[in-house]
Design an enzyme around this catalytic site. Sequence first.
Site, PDB file in Angstrom:
ATOM      1  N   CYS A  86       7.643   4.388   5.995  1.00  0.00           N
ATOM      2  CA  CYS A  86       6.481   3.316   4.709  1.00  0.00           C
ATOM      3  C   CYS A  86       7.439   3.456   3.388  1.00  0.00           C
ATOM      4  O   CYS A  86       6.643   2.922   2.840  1.00  0.00           O
ATOM      5  CB  CYS A  86       5.771   5.183   4.488  1.00  0.00           C
ATOM      6  SG  CYS A  86       6.655   6.609   4.078  1.00  0.00           S
ATOM      7  N   CYS A 140       0.665  -1.135   0.101  1.00  0.00           N
ATOM      8  CA  CYS A 140      -0.170  -0.168  -0.087  1.00  0.00           C
ATOM      9  C   CYS A 140       1.079   1.113  -0.172  1.00  0.00           C
ATOM     10  O   CYS A 140       0.639   1.857  -0.552  1.00  0.00           O
ATOM     11  CB  CYS A 140      -1.432  -0.067   1.232  1.00  0.00           C
ATOM     12  SG  CYS A 140      -1.515   1.158   1.193  1.00  0.00           S
ATOM     13  N   CYS A 141       2.453   1.408   0.348  1.00  0.00           N
ATOM     14  CA  CYS A 141       2.811   2.343   1.283  1.00  0.00           C
ATOM     15  C   CYS A 141       3.597   2.263  -0.482  1.00  0.00           C
ATOM     16  O   CYS A 141       4.019   3.431  -0.566  1.00  0.00           O
ATOM     17  CB  CYS A 141       3.763   2.330   2.416  1.00  0.00           C
ATOM     18  SG  CYS A 141       3.190   2.478   3.249  1.00  0.00           S
ATOM     19  N   CYS A 200      -3.881   4.488   9.845  1.00  0.00           N
ATOM     20  CA  CYS A 200      -2.300   3.893  10.433  1.00  0.00           C
ATOM     21  C   CYS A 200      -1.901   4.923  11.166  1.00  0.00           C
ATOM     22  O   CYS A 200      -0.281   4.849  11.342  1.00  0.00           O
ATOM     23  CB  CYS A 200      -1.265   3.607   9.230  1.00  0.00           C
ATOM     24  SG  CYS A 200      -1.962   2.651   7.756  1.00  0.00           S
ATOM     25  N   CYS A 215      -1.637   8.167   7.370  1.00  0.00           N
ATOM     26  CA  CYS A 215      -2.399   8.216   7.475  1.00  0.00           C
ATOM     27  C   CYS A 215      -3.737   8.361   7.941  1.00  0.00           C
ATOM     28  O   CYS A 215      -2.520   6.781   8.904  1.00  0.00           O
ATOM     29  CB  CYS A 215      -3.060   7.600   5.277  1.00  0.00           C
ATOM     30  SG  CYS A 215      -1.584   7.552   4.666  1.00  0.00           S
TER      31      CYS A 215
HETATM   32  S1  SF4 Z   1       0.447   4.781   4.949  1.00  0.00           S
HETATM   33 FE1  SF4 Z   1      -1.402   2.992   5.526  1.00  0.00          FE
HETATM   34  S2  SF4 Z   1      -3.287   3.391   4.307  1.00  0.00           S
HETATM   35 FE2  SF4 Z   1      -1.029   5.236   3.958  1.00  0.00          FE
HETATM   36  S3  SF4 Z   1      -0.015   3.988   2.309  1.00  0.00           S
HETATM   37 FE3  SF4 Z   1       0.762   3.604   3.893  1.00  0.00          FE
HETATM   38  S4  SF4 Z   1       0.163   1.489   4.720  1.00  0.00           S
HETATM   39 FE4  SF4 Z   1      -1.592   2.624   3.042  1.00  0.00          FE
END
Ligand code: SF4
Length: 259
Positions: free
Chosen positions: A224, A116-117, A201, A198
Amino acid sequence: MAFTAEELAALSLEFETKTPQEIIQWAIETYSPNLAVSSSFQTQSVPLLHMVSRIDPEILIFFLDTGYHFWETLMFREQLQRELNLRVQNLYVDGMWSNFLRRFGKELYKSDPDLCCYLRKVQPMQKAMKSVSAWISGIRRDQTENRAHASILELEPNGLVKINPLLNWSRQDVQSYMKEYNLPSHPLFDRGYRSIGCKPCTRAILAGESERAGRWAGKDKTECGLHTDMFKKEGPPPGLMTNFMLFKSPTLPEEKKDE
Ligand code: SF4
């Protein structure tokens, strides 16, 4: 101006005794207009934004709009942009991955936060940084174990020079600077949010916890990927292609639900 790795390492050592403003001044004189600042627009971002706005108001500020920010962060970005007259450029998920994220993205932060990151932060920043020669970041050595080993000047494998002018600052230095210039804090700061990313998180920290304890709490993840080896490598981390192949499969249960 192109430096060898050895020249950058020597300069970096020399900069250990310089102020952040002196390092930023050098960066601007050396690389402008081919440099950019990255910012997450939280309280600890404010001193760096304030410094660069006073030294060179034309400097480009990259903000990763992941789609998962607190609305307070987006409002704070607008406020700082207006009050400090910043030149902000929002970065978004690359179009080639948007369908993939529409299918898997909603809870990808739960199943694979690194992926995701990578898709929401690392890949868009890698792409944006290809348009400049140097990157000013606001990381500090006291934030994480990984950052404790960073250098003020770093040469990325693709030739990008990363400049970390606040590396030797502490949380107290940030607070003192904010007070000296009467700068605004992120709206969630007083509710215990000391490091903000985010929404899914990030949580407020508890008494006695470290500044970043609320980031990916309960997970074996502290970064991240922007400031780790993930950024240095071209291409996705392990797991991405597996998920991508699942996405392409015509027999996915998720696809049947949509019919
Ligand atoms: S902080 Fe969380 S929601 Fe944001 S990009 Fe990374 S895993 Fe995804």
